[in-house]
Design a protein around this motif. Structure first.
Motif: not given
Length: 288
Positions: A99, A184-185, A188, A192, A244-245, A247-248
């Motif tokens: 991240t 990060d987007r 994910s 992720h 990254n809550k 986006n995930i």
């Protein structure tokens, strides 16, 4: 011949840190590499493997021109605050976390508190890894041919950014510049989400096996291949899920909708339509 970086300090000598040290050494563009790890066995092993030249303490970053944070993303924020006062002017600092928004935000806050000390921070994320952990799993060629995301920050000079990019190229990785939000987007979905799915697939088997252990007896290579990531270190991934809550969660919502669609195709026996969709999926996967 002048090297890109004479003195390197790697914080965290697990799989990623030791692999990075080995790759840097093979580039021929690095002088001495010091290493530090809270796990003394890890740092001793990295020394034995030839990844680092000597063991240091965090304060020893004061003589280095490149410092790498190769530790879980939450821990990286804390260690960054601890080493910043010791860094000499002009030092390049980077990380390898999955991240980017949080570590860059943490650096910018700390940097302001240090009255804008001359530190060149570059967010880094080599898109390579393994379900293994620790220096025993280190691979010199881990980054060869792999995308290495670089996030430029306002504190980093063009000269130092290009210098580090050149090192990435010398390690046979493929540098790609990207901003933290976009990074990060995207990860994910590409990194992720597969980790979450792997964990949940194993949990699904656990649920069925509670009723009948023969489910475990019939686990084949397909299940093992699909759930390879489920042996990844939980501590590393909980930090990533935390940072990254948003986006995930979005990626999981989309995935859940896809599962419901697939379920609906089977329930309503729309197999011809399902076959067409799966054929397109296979074609796309073959191009990856």
């Amino acid at each position: 011949m002048e090297m890109l970086f004479e003195n390197v300090f790697i914080i965290g000598t697990g799989l990623m840190g030791t692999s990075l040290a080995l790759a840097m050494k093979s580039s021929g563009e690095i002088g001495e590499i010091q290493g530090y790890d809270a796990n003394s066995e890890h740092v001793v092993k990295a020394l034995e493997l030839g990844g680092i030249d000597r063991i240091g303490q965090l304060k020893d970053v004061d003589g280095c021109d490149l410092v790498v944070l190769a530790i879980p993303v939450e821990g990286a924020k804390d260690v960054l605050g601890r080493i910043l006062p010791f860094l000499k002017e002009g030092t390049v600092v980077t990380d390898v976390g999955s991240t980017k928004r949080e570590i860059i935000k943490a650096f910018e806050t700390l940097h302001r508190c240090m009255k804008d000390k001359d530190v060149n921070f570059i967010g880094g994320h080599p898109m390579a890894g393994s379900e293994k952990s620790g220096p025993d799993g280190a691979i010199q060629d881990l980054f060869k041919g792999k995308t290495y995301v670089l996030v430029r920050t306002s504190s980093c000079s063009d000269e130092m950014f290009e210098k580090f990019r050149a090192l990435v190229v010398k390690m046979d990785a493929l540098p790609v510049e990207m901003d933290a939000e976009l990074h990060d987007r995207i990860v994910s979905v590409t990194s992720h989400l597969p980790q979450v799915i792997s964990y949940v697939l194993v949990q699904t088997l656990i649920d069925y096996a509670r009723e009948d252990e023969r489910y475990v007896n019939l686990v084949g290579s397909g299940f093992r291949d699909t759930t390879r990531l489920a042996t990844s270190a939980p501590a590393v991934w909980i930090d990533i899920f935390k940072q990254n809550k948003d986006n995930i969660t979005d990626a999981l919502n989309h995935f859940q909708a896809q599962i419901e669609w697939f379920k609906g195709m089977i329930e309503t026996e729309r197999y011809e339509e399902l076959s067409e969709s799966v054929t397109k999926i296979v074609s796309f996967k073959e191009r990856l």
